[in-house]
Design an enzyme around this catalytic site. Structure first.
Site, PDB file in Angstrom:
ATOM      1  N   HIS A 155       9.576  -0.146  -7.558  1.00  0.00           N
ATOM      2  CA  HIS A 155       8.718   0.118  -6.400  1.00  0.00           C
ATOM      3  C   HIS A 155       7.967  -1.161  -6.065  1.00  0.00           C
ATOM      4  O   HIS A 155       7.461  -1.829  -6.979  1.00  0.00           O
ATOM      5  CB  HIS A 155       7.693   1.217  -6.702  1.00  0.00           C
ATOM      6  CG  HIS A 155       8.349   2.500  -7.092  1.00  0.00           C
ATOM      7  ND1 HIS A 155       8.907   3.346  -6.175  1.00  0.00           N
ATOM      8  CD2 HIS A 155       8.595   3.041  -8.301  1.00  0.00           C
ATOM      9  CE1 HIS A 155       9.451   4.361  -6.807  1.00  0.00           C
ATOM     10  NE2 HIS A 155       9.280   4.194  -8.104  1.00  0.00           N
TER      11      HIS A 155
ATOM     12  N   TYR B  20       3.281  -3.090   1.355  1.00  0.00           N
ATOM     13  CA  TYR B  20       4.643  -3.407   0.926  1.00  0.00           C
ATOM     14  C   TYR B  20       5.023  -4.881   1.087  1.00  0.00           C
ATOM     15  O   TYR B  20       6.132  -5.277   0.709  1.00  0.00           O
ATOM     16  CB  TYR B  20       5.641  -2.530   1.701  1.00  0.00           C
ATOM     17  CG  TYR B  20       5.447  -1.059   1.427  1.00  0.00           C
ATOM     18  CD1 TYR B  20       5.617  -0.557   0.141  1.00  0.00           C
ATOM     19  CD2 TYR B  20       5.063  -0.179   2.436  1.00  0.00           C
ATOM     20  CE1 TYR B  20       5.420   0.788  -0.129  1.00  0.00           C
ATOM     21  CE2 TYR B  20       4.874   1.171   2.171  1.00  0.00           C
ATOM     22  CZ  TYR B  20       5.045   1.646   0.887  1.00  0.00           C
ATOM     23  OH  TYR B  20       4.853   2.973   0.615  1.00  0.00           O
TER      24      TYR B  20
HETATM   25  C1  DQA Z   1       7.780   2.854  -2.672  1.00  0.00           C
HETATM   26  C2  DQA Z   1       6.607   3.757  -3.056  1.00  0.00           C
HETATM   27  C3  DQA Z   1       6.820   5.172  -2.536  1.00  0.00           C
HETATM   28  O1  DQA Z   1       5.721   5.992  -2.894  1.00  0.00           O
HETATM   29  C4  DQA Z   1       6.927   5.171  -1.030  1.00  0.00           C
HETATM   30  O2  DQA Z   1       7.224   6.471  -0.566  1.00  0.00           O
HETATM   31  C5  DQA Z   1       7.910   4.180  -0.519  1.00  0.00           C
HETATM   32  C6  DQA Z   1       8.044   2.888  -1.178  1.00  0.00           C
HETATM   33  C7  DQA Z   1       7.523   1.378  -3.058  1.00  0.00           C
HETATM   34  O3  DQA Z   1       8.478   0.610  -3.066  1.00  0.00           O
HETATM   35  O4  DQA Z   1       6.377   0.993  -3.300  1.00  0.00           O
HETATM   36  O5  DQA Z   1       8.561   4.412   0.507  1.00  0.00           O
HETATM   37  O6  DQA Z   1       8.940   3.294  -3.366  1.00  0.00           O
END
Ligand code: DQA
Length: 147
Positions: free
Chosen positions: A101, A24
């Protein structure tokens, strides 16, 4: 005056910067908020920026945005892949929605490839890290102006 753009963040995104940085990134949610506020100012827009770990709260905010907002950028986090209720709330909204995302959900576990929320979104941005939010804001500013 234009109504604000709602930027809504789901569960665990309060831990950005500490949580799986290899997936992330190292920006915190506060870093993202600050960058977006600066960008919004340049675009002449105002933002409502929020995060919650609770599904019901996120749904309440979507319903608030339905009346008070001009557009929604949403990163529903884990609820993306599980919440019909969140999808239903978004389907009841008549302002443009962009799903964001940080990670590329299509190159991760199989269960992340499916998004309920995408059905309600005008567009989806994933895999570009924190930058995705800024790109979403740029696109949404355009959509809101054209309405
Ligand atoms: C997310 C991707 C999702 O699968 C995950 O559960 C997240 C973050 C992203 O920003 O990449 O919590 O939404």
């Amino acid at each position: 005056m234009t109504k604000p753009i709602y930027i809504l963040n789901g569960p665990n995104l309060n831990l950005l910067g500490e949580r799986e940085p290899e997936v992330y990134g190292t920006d915190t949610l506060d870093d993202i908020r600050r960058a977006l506020e600066a960008q919004a100012e340049g675009l002449g827009l105002t933002l409502v920026f929020r995060q919650t770990n609770a599904e019901g709260q996120l749904i309440d905010w979507v319903q608030e945005a339905r009346d008070e907002g001009s557009g929604i950028i949403i990163n529903p986090a884990g609820l993306t892949h599980s919440s019909v209720a969140l999808l239903d709330a978004l389907l009841a909204v008549d302002i443009p929605i962009i799903e964001v995302h940080l990670s590329n959900i299509h190159r991760r576990e199989r269960f992340r490839r499916f998004s309920y929320v995408s059905r309600a979104a005008a567009g989806v941005i994933c895999g570009l890290g924190a930058r995705g939010y800024g790109l979403a804001l740029e696109a949404l500013a355009d959509m809101v102006e054209k309405r």
